[in-house]
Design a protein around this motif. Structure first.
Motif, PDB file in Angstrom:
ATOM      1  N   VAL A  91       0.845  -1.197   0.000  1.00  0.00           N
ATOM      2  CA  VAL A  91       0.000   0.000   0.000  1.00  0.00           C
ATOM      3  C   VAL A  91       0.879   1.244   0.000  1.00  0.00           C
ATOM      4  N   VAL A  92       0.508   2.223  -0.819  1.00  0.00           N
ATOM      5  CA  VAL A  92       1.142   3.539  -0.781  1.00  0.00           C
ATOM      6  C   VAL A  92       0.208   4.477  -0.022  1.00  0.00           C
ATOM      7  N   LEU A  93       0.721   5.071   1.045  1.00  0.00           N
ATOM      8  CA  LEU A  93      -0.075   5.975   1.862  1.00  0.00           C
ATOM      9  C   LEU A  93      -0.136   7.366   1.236  1.00  0.00           C
ATOM     10  N   ALA A  94      -0.916   8.247   1.856  1.00  0.00           N
ATOM     11  CA  ALA A  94      -1.165   9.572   1.281  1.00  0.00           C
ATOM     12  C   ALA A  94       0.112  10.381   1.089  1.00  0.00           C
ATOM     13  N   ASP A  95       1.095  10.193   1.962  1.00  0.00           N
ATOM     14  CA  ASP A  95       2.339  10.970   1.849  1.00  0.00           C
ATOM     15  C   ASP A  95       3.401  10.274   0.993  1.00  0.00           C
ATOM     16  N   GLY A  96       3.018   9.158   0.348  1.00  0.00           N
ATOM     17  CA  GLY A  96       3.949   8.441  -0.523  1.00  0.00           C
ATOM     18  C   GLY A  96       4.687   7.311   0.156  1.00  0.00           C
ATOM     19  N   THR A  97       4.508   7.161   1.475  1.00  0.00           N
ATOM     20  CA  THR A  97       5.144   6.047   2.186  1.00  0.00           C
ATOM     21  C   THR A  97       4.603   4.714   1.676  1.00  0.00           C
ATOM     22  N   MET A  98       5.510   3.749   1.481  1.00  0.00           N
ATOM     23  CA  MET A  98       5.117   2.430   1.005  1.00  0.00           C
ATOM     24  C   MET A  98       5.182   1.432   2.156  1.00  0.00           C
ATOM     25  N   ILE A  99       4.096   0.675   2.385  1.00  0.00           N
ATOM     26  CA  ILE A  99       4.101  -0.323   3.444  1.00  0.00           C
ATOM     27  C   ILE A  99       3.619  -1.670   2.908  1.00  0.00           C
ATOM     28  N   HIS A 100       3.943  -2.733   3.663  1.00  0.00           N
ATOM     29  CA  HIS A 100       3.416  -4.069   3.396  1.00  0.00           C
ATOM     30  C   HIS A 100       2.662  -4.487   4.651  1.00  0.00           C
ATOM     31  N   THR A 101       1.378  -4.739   4.511  1.00  0.00           N
ATOM     32  CA  THR A 101       0.514  -4.889   5.688  1.00  0.00           C
ATOM     33  C   THR A 101       0.824  -6.110   6.529  1.00  0.00           C
ATOM     34  N   ALA A 102       1.451  -7.122   5.942  1.00  0.00           N
ATOM     35  CA  ALA A 102       1.838  -8.313   6.707  1.00  0.00           C
ATOM     36  C   ALA A 102       3.352  -8.499   6.731  1.00  0.00           C
ATOM     37  N   GLY A 103       4.081  -7.450   6.334  1.00  0.00           N
ATOM     38  CA  GLY A 103       5.537  -7.549   6.232  1.00  0.00           C
ATOM     39  C   GLY A 103       5.943  -7.877   4.808  1.00  0.00           C
ATOM     40  N   LYS A 104       7.014  -7.275   4.340  1.00  0.00           N
ATOM     41  CA  LYS A 104       7.426  -7.442   2.941  1.00  0.00           C
ATOM     42  C   LYS A 104       7.727  -8.899   2.616  1.00  0.00           C
ATOM     43  N   GLY A 105       7.035  -9.396   1.582  1.00  0.00           N
ATOM     44  CA  GLY A 105       7.264 -10.761   1.116  1.00  0.00           C
ATOM     45  C   GLY A 105       6.606 -11.843   1.948  1.00  0.00           C
ATOM     46  N   ARG A 106       5.944 -11.465   3.046  1.00  0.00           N
ATOM     47  CA  ARG A 106       5.345 -12.479   3.930  1.00  0.00           C
ATOM     48  C   ARG A 106       4.073 -13.043   3.299  1.00  0.00           C
ATOM     49  N   ARG A 107       3.916 -14.361   3.407  1.00  0.00           N
ATOM     50  CA  ARG A 107       2.718 -14.993   2.855  1.00  0.00           C
ATOM     51  C   ARG A 107       2.374 -16.289   3.597  1.00  0.00           C
ATOM     52  N   PRO A 108       2.421 -16.268   4.934  1.00  0.00           N
ATOM     53  CA  PRO A 108       2.009 -17.469   5.680  1.00  0.00           C
ATOM     54  C   PRO A 108       0.500 -17.657   5.589  1.00  0.00           C
ATOM     55  N   ARG A 109       0.033 -18.868   5.786  1.00  0.00           N
ATOM     56  CA  ARG A 109      -1.403 -19.141   5.731  1.00  0.00           C
ATOM     57  C   ARG A 109      -2.144 -18.560   6.930  1.00  0.00           C
ATOM     58  N   LYS A 110      -1.408 -18.331   8.035  1.00  0.00           N
ATOM     59  CA  LYS A 110      -2.029 -17.683   9.185  1.00  0.00           C
ATOM     60  C   LYS A 110      -0.947 -16.979   9.980  1.00  0.00           C
ATOM     61  N   THR A 111      -1.348 -16.045  10.833  1.00  0.00           N
ATOM     62  CA  THR A 111      -0.400 -15.305  11.654  1.00  0.00           C
ATOM     63  C   THR A 111      -1.103 -14.750  12.886  1.00  0.00           C
ATOM     64  N   SER A 112      -0.343 -14.632  13.985  1.00  0.00           N
ATOM     65  CA  SER A 112      -0.820 -13.966  15.194  1.00  0.00           C
ATOM     66  C   SER A 112       0.032 -12.736  15.491  1.00  0.00           C
ATOM     67  N   ALA A 113       0.769 -12.273  14.500  1.00  0.00           N
ATOM     68  CA  ALA A 113       1.749 -11.204  14.698  1.00  0.00           C
ATOM     69  C   ALA A 113       1.123  -9.826  14.473  1.00  0.00           C
ATOM     70  N   GLY A 114       0.918  -9.108  15.575  1.00  0.00           N
ATOM     71  CA  GLY A 114       0.526  -7.707  15.458  1.00  0.00           C
ATOM     72  C   GLY A 114      -0.906  -7.471  15.028  1.00  0.00           C
ATOM     73  N   TYR A 115      -1.205  -6.208  14.786  1.00  0.00           N
ATOM     74  CA  TYR A 115      -2.546  -5.827  14.334  1.00  0.00           C
ATOM     75  C   TYR A 115      -2.797  -6.350  12.924  1.00  0.00           C
ATOM     76  N   ASN A 116      -4.061  -6.605  12.622  1.00  0.00           N
ATOM     77  CA  ASN A 116      -4.424  -7.115  11.294  1.00  0.00           C
ATOM     78  C   ASN A 116      -4.573  -5.940  10.328  1.00  0.00           C
TER      79      ASN A 116
END
Length: 489
Positions: free
Chosen positions: A193-218
């Motif tokens: 996701v690119v935020l309003a100020d141009g910051t780029m984030i990955h909501t589950a961590g860059k490259g992460r693709r586990p089938r489930k996670t308990s790490a942090g906010y969803n």
């Protein structure tokens, strides 16, 4: 007289303020154009009236609100750079996928810059053994499934329209397969996701693709359904599924709405892993018969589909037939081979055009609600009575296994009185759903049309939390302003 004078002065001040805002925004756009062109190239920036109008409307009845300029980024780095320019110039940002939305979500209410993402069309990082894939926002669901055809995998979320997969994530879309495979919320694993100020984030961590996670906010599900108000989705990682060994479709007619919904509830209670179970009322069936040259009885009808092995299908079908016949359903009309199944489901997906054909020259507008399944018979009966009483054309089709249904309103968009009547009907329908502990929208989203209803559904405290999240991520209110939230007075 003093009240009239005061009102006149207030109106004058508002008009003067609006003119100043428009003038300032126009100057900001002019000053940003060289930067836009340096990022996207000359061909990647358009001021043309036709292009702007195309990007200011969707499939809803909300009137077109064109942006001031349309940009066509080719990669996430360009999206980020463009967003930084908009942020510095205080220019609104409106993400645009394919324009198939149904609640006015792409209108540029405050002008600004439309980010048309169609040139970002890469299918990335397909992991067949892990059943996932990452795609850019220009990739549509049909394109993805066409590319997956030889892998034995598919992506089953099917809203009908050939929508952008990132747009489907932004609107939390679902469709006919949701009863078995879930909605976009259950099938998005990660987002870039690119935020309003141009910051780029990955909501589950860059490259992460586990089938489930308990790490942090969803954070992934925070952006799924955010309708472009929190950021621009530039990649989505999706769950994939194995293509079933066999598929069988069937149609079954019922004497009443109650009988069809009772059958649905009992099928689900029996643990039948049904893939699709769709409801069409008598008006919708009549329209589909005429439009698609079919001959189904003009009564409440279920369209069903079963996925699995030959052995499991036999069990599913036998159980379902027993249940439907116990509720007065007709014998199944079968579609076993792919051609017949596609013809059957094409008739269901063409319901929009079939409804529109009931009044040639008019436009269809689809509104949706979702209620607990047990409440479906009551809300459908009350809704049909409302349509008859107010002389409105609105055949009903729904994803009955989820409690989600649509009224496909057919109206003359140039008739202000009819538009007003449809608006009032849509509000009555939504409040009927809320009174039954349902939601004002099951899959279309809030956009423009249901902002007030969202407030009624969530309540002031929850809406305050949502506003705080919005302010934290977009303090200048640049991301798709005017959508989801009512304007602040």
């Amino acid at each position: 007289m003093s009240l009239v004078v005061a009102a006149s002065k207030r109106l004058f001040r508002q008009c003067r303020s609006l003119r100043t805002t428009i003038r300032n925004r126009s100057a900001a756009v002019d000053s940003a154009l060289p930067a836009f062109r340096s990022i996207c190239g000359e061909d990647g920036v358009s001021l043309g009236a036709a292009v702007r109008e195309q990007h200011g409307k969707d499939e809803s009845v909300h009137r077109c609100r064109p942006p001031d300029v349309v940009v066509f980024p080719r990669c996430v780095e360009e999206v980020s750079a463009l967003a930084k320019v908009c942020h510095s110039k205080h220019l609104p940002i409106i993400p645009f996928g394919t324009g198939t939305g149904l609640e006015g979500g792409v209108g540029a209410l405050k002008g600004g810059v439309c980010f048309s993402l169609r040139n970002m069309e890469q299918i990335l990082d397909l992991h067949q053994e892990d059943f996932d894939v990452t795609v850019e926002p220009g990739v549509t669901r049909k394109t993805l499934n066409a590319n997956l055809r030889d892998t034995g995998l598919w992506f089953p979320v099917d809203p009908g329209a050939d929508a952008s997969l990132c747009g489907m994530a932004a609107s939390s879309a679902s469709g006919t397969n949701a009863v078995r495979y879930g909605t976009m919320r259950e099938n998005v694993m990660n987002l870039e996701v690119v935020l309003a100020d141009g910051t780029m984030i990955h909501t589950a961590g860059k490259g992460r693709r586990p089938r489930k996670t308990s790490a942090g906010y969803n954070l992934t599900n925070l952006f799924v359904g955010s309708e472009g108000t929190l950021g621009i989705i530039t990649k989505t990682t999706l769950r994939l599924y194995g293509i079933p060994d066999s598929m069988v479709s069937a149609v079954c007619s019922f004497p009443t709405v109650q009988a069809s919904v009772d059958s649905t509830v009992q099928i689900l209670q029996a643990g039948v892993a049904i893939a699709r179970i769709e409801f069409l009322d008598d008006v919708m069936i009549d329209a589909c018969n005429k439009f698609s040259s079919l001959s189904y009885p003009v009564t409440p009808t279920l369209f069903l589909e079963f996925h699995g092995s030959e052995q499991s299908l036999e069990e599913q079908v036998n159980t379902t037939e027993e249940i439907t016949q116990a509720n007065g359903g007709s014998d199944f009309e079968w579609a076993r081979d792919a051609e017949k199944r596609n013809h059957l489901w094409k008739a269901r997906h063409d319901a929009w055009y079939a409804a529109q054909a009931l009044r040639p020259g008019c436009k269809a507008y689809s509104t949706d609600v979702c209620v607990p399944i047990s409440q479906l018979p009551q809300i459908i009966v009350e809704t049909k009575a409302d349509l008859l009483e107010n002389k409105l054309t609105g055949p009903i089709a729904g994803h009955v296994g989820d409690g989600n249904f649509h009224c496909l309103m057919v109206l003359d968009p140039d008739d202000p009185e009819e538009l007003h009547q449809v608006h009032l009907f849509s509000e009555r329908l939504a409040r009927r759903a809320l009174a039954m502990n349902g939601t004002c929208t099951g899959e279309h989203g809030v956009g423009l049309g249901k902002r007030g209803l969202l407030y009624e559904e969530m309540g002031p405290e929850t809406m305050r939390v949502m506003q705080n999240i919005k302010h934290a991520l977009d303090p200048k209110n640049l991301m798709n302003p005017g959508k989801v939230f009512l304007p602040e007075e």
